[in-house]
Scaffold this motif. Structure first.
Motif, PDB file in Angstrom:
ATOM      1  N   ALA A   1      17.564  10.969 -18.520  1.00  0.00           N
ATOM      2  CA  ALA A   1      17.816  10.917 -19.947  1.00  0.00           C
ATOM      3  C   ALA A   1      18.164  12.294 -20.478  1.00  0.00           C
ATOM      4  O   ALA A   1      18.988  12.443 -21.372  1.00  0.00           O
ATOM      5  CB  ALA A   1      16.587  10.370 -20.678  1.00  0.00           C
ATOM      6  N   GLY A   2      17.553  13.356 -19.865  1.00  0.00           N
ATOM      7  CA  GLY A   2      17.879  14.720 -20.295  1.00  0.00           C
ATOM      8  C   GLY A   2      19.256  15.149 -19.835  1.00  0.00           C
ATOM      9  O   GLY A   2      19.807  16.115 -20.337  1.00  0.00           O
ATOM     10  N   LYS A   3      19.839  14.465 -18.855  1.00  0.00           N
ATOM     11  CA  LYS A   3      21.167  14.815 -18.346  1.00  0.00           C
ATOM     12  C   LYS A   3      22.251  13.882 -18.881  1.00  0.00           C
ATOM     13  O   LYS A   3      23.331  13.795 -18.303  1.00  0.00           O
ATOM     14  CB  LYS A   3      21.158  14.761 -16.813  1.00  0.00           C
ATOM     15  N   GLY A   4      21.954  13.142 -19.935  1.00  0.00           N
ATOM     16  CA  GLY A   4      22.970  12.277 -20.526  1.00  0.00           C
ATOM     17  C   GLY A   4      22.933  10.863 -20.030  1.00  0.00           C
ATOM     18  O   GLY A   4      23.874  10.103 -20.296  1.00  0.00           O
ATOM     19  N   GLY A   5      21.866  10.441 -19.303  1.00  0.00           N
ATOM     20  CA  GLY A   5      21.752   9.069 -18.837  1.00  0.00           C
ATOM     21  C   GLY A   5      21.444   8.130 -19.994  1.00  0.00           C
ATOM     22  O   GLY A   5      21.042   8.566 -21.082  1.00  0.00           O
ATOM     23  N   PRO A   6      21.630   6.816 -19.793  1.00  0.00           N
ATOM     24  CA  PRO A   6      21.388   5.857 -20.870  1.00  0.00           C
ATOM     25  C   PRO A   6      19.903   5.750 -21.200  1.00  0.00           C
ATOM     26  O   PRO A   6      19.046   5.874 -20.322  1.00  0.00           O
ATOM     27  CB  PRO A   6      21.919   4.545 -20.295  1.00  0.00           C
ATOM     28  N   THR A   7      19.645   5.528 -22.430  1.00  0.00           N
ATOM     29  CA  THR A   7      18.267   5.283 -22.852  1.00  0.00           C
ATOM     30  C   THR A   7      17.900   3.833 -22.546  1.00  0.00           C
ATOM     31  O   THR A   7      18.780   2.990 -22.345  1.00  0.00           O
ATOM     32  CB  THR A   7      18.122   5.545 -24.358  1.00  0.00           C
ATOM     33  N   PRO A   8      16.605   3.510 -22.521  1.00  0.00           N
ATOM     34  CA  PRO A   8      16.208   2.121 -22.281  1.00  0.00           C
ATOM     35  C   PRO A   8      16.809   1.166 -23.306  1.00  0.00           C
ATOM     36  O   PRO A   8      17.221   0.057 -22.953  1.00  0.00           O
ATOM     37  CB  PRO A   8      14.683   2.167 -22.380  1.00  0.00           C
ATOM     38  N   GLN A   9      16.882   1.592 -24.563  1.00  0.00           N
ATOM     39  CA  GLN A   9      17.457   0.727 -25.593  1.00  0.00           C
ATOM     40  C   GLN A   9      18.929   0.430 -25.329  1.00  0.00           C
ATOM     41  O   GLN A   9      19.393  -0.706 -25.506  1.00  0.00           O
ATOM     42  CB  GLN A   9      17.282   1.361 -26.983  1.00  0.00           C
ATOM     43  N   GLU A  10      19.663   1.451 -24.903  1.00  0.00           N
ATOM     44  CA  GLU A  10      21.075   1.251 -24.606  1.00  0.00           C
ATOM     45  C   GLU A  10      21.259   0.305 -23.421  1.00  0.00           C
ATOM     46  O   GLU A  10      22.139  -0.582 -23.451  1.00  0.00           O
ATOM     47  CB  GLU A  10      21.740   2.598 -24.304  1.00  0.00           C
ATOM     48  N   ALA A  11      20.466   0.496 -22.381  1.00  0.00           N
ATOM     49  CA  ALA A  11      20.569  -0.366 -21.203  1.00  0.00           C
ATOM     50  C   ALA A  11      20.215  -1.816 -21.557  1.00  0.00           C
ATOM     51  O   ALA A  11      20.882  -2.763 -21.104  1.00  0.00           O
ATOM     52  CB  ALA A  11      19.658   0.146 -20.094  1.00  0.00           C
ATOM     53  N   ILE A  12      19.189  -1.998 -22.386  1.00  0.00           N
ATOM     54  CA  ILE A  12      18.791  -3.354 -22.790  1.00  0.00           C
ATOM     55  C   ILE A  12      19.913  -4.014 -23.584  1.00  0.00           C
ATOM     56  O   ILE A  12      20.222  -5.204 -23.379  1.00  0.00           O
ATOM     57  CB  ILE A  12      17.490  -3.286 -23.616  1.00  0.00           C
ATOM     58  N   GLN A  13      20.542  -3.260 -24.467  1.00  0.00           N
ATOM     59  CA  GLN A  13      21.622  -3.820 -25.266  1.00  0.00           C
ATOM     60  C   GLN A  13      22.808  -4.222 -24.393  1.00  0.00           C
ATOM     61  O   GLN A  13      23.432  -5.276 -24.609  1.00  0.00           O
ATOM     62  CB  GLN A  13      22.072  -2.805 -26.328  1.00  0.00           C
TER      63      GLN A  13
END
Length: 224
Positions: free
Chosen positions: A15-27
């Motif tokens: 997440a600190g390197k620009g990975g998707p957040t859990p909310q984004e992945a869930i969406q």
């Protein structure tokens, strides 16, 4: 590194390197589920159409009927694959949602733990015990004061209980006598007075009758 840093990879995670957040992945997973659901509806309609075509041709055009049945089989195979994919995506989304929920819960619990620690830093257990003892002492004193105030005060006057009971019984007897008189009705009518003249006795009356008889006899004798 703190416990939360170990759990969530604070300072070095994706997440600190620009990975998707859990909310984004869930969406994104939800969007994919929606797309596959529409694909399911499309394939179900196609399967119904091919089945209708096969029935329509029947024995009149066996080749067209067989082709319709083959297409129907392919659509059914795709539909089964989509069903499996949807199950996998749904499982992944639920797991991600649970992980995200657990993350938020742990963060909030950590926040609450810090707040509790800060609140307890200003407390001394010895002072708390002393305060509770003071409260208990004051409550006991208040009960003693209430008990003392509620006791009747005679202001030095003392009475003989036996004398008071005797007087009370006398008053009750008077009241009882009064009630009995009221129940007995009006006063008795007085009897007439006895005459004061004495009645003559029977011998005197007999003698008087004899004198009258003698007078009548004498009168008769003179007329002769």
């Amino acid at each position: 590194m703190s416990m939360f840093g170990k759990l969530f990879g604070a300072g070095g995670g994706k997440a600190g390197k620009g990975g998707p957040t859990p909310q984004e992945a869930i969406q994104r997973l939800r969007d994919t589920e929606e797309m596959l659901s529409k694909k399911q509806e499309f394939l179900e309609k196609k399967i119904e159409q091919e089945l209708t075509a096969a029935k329509k041709h029947g024995t009149k055009n066996k080749r067209a009927a067989l082709q319709a049945l083959k297409r129907k089989k392919r659509y059914e195979k795709q539909l089964a694959q989509i069903d499996g994919t949807l199950s996998t995506i749904e499982f992944q989304r639920e797991a991600l949602e649970n992980a995200n929920t657990n993350t938020e819960v742990l963060k909030n619990m950590g926040y609450a733990a810090k707040a509790m620690k800060a609140a307890h830093d200003n407390m001394d257990i010895d002072k708390v015990d002393e305060l509770m003892q003071d409260i208990a002492d004051q409550q006991e004193l208040a009960e003693e004061i209430s008990t003392a105030i509620s006791k009747p005060v005679g202001f030095g006057e003392e009475f003989d209980e036996d004398e008071l009971m005797a007087e009370l019984e006398e008053l009750e007897q008077e009241e009882l006598d009064k009630n009995l008189l009221e129940i007995s009705g009006p006063e008795t009518v007085p009897l007439p007075n006895v005459p004061s003249i004495a009645l003559p006795s029977k011998p005197a009356k007999k003698k008087e009758e004899e004198d009258e008889d003698m007078k009548e006899l004498e009168t008769w004798a003179e007329t002769m």
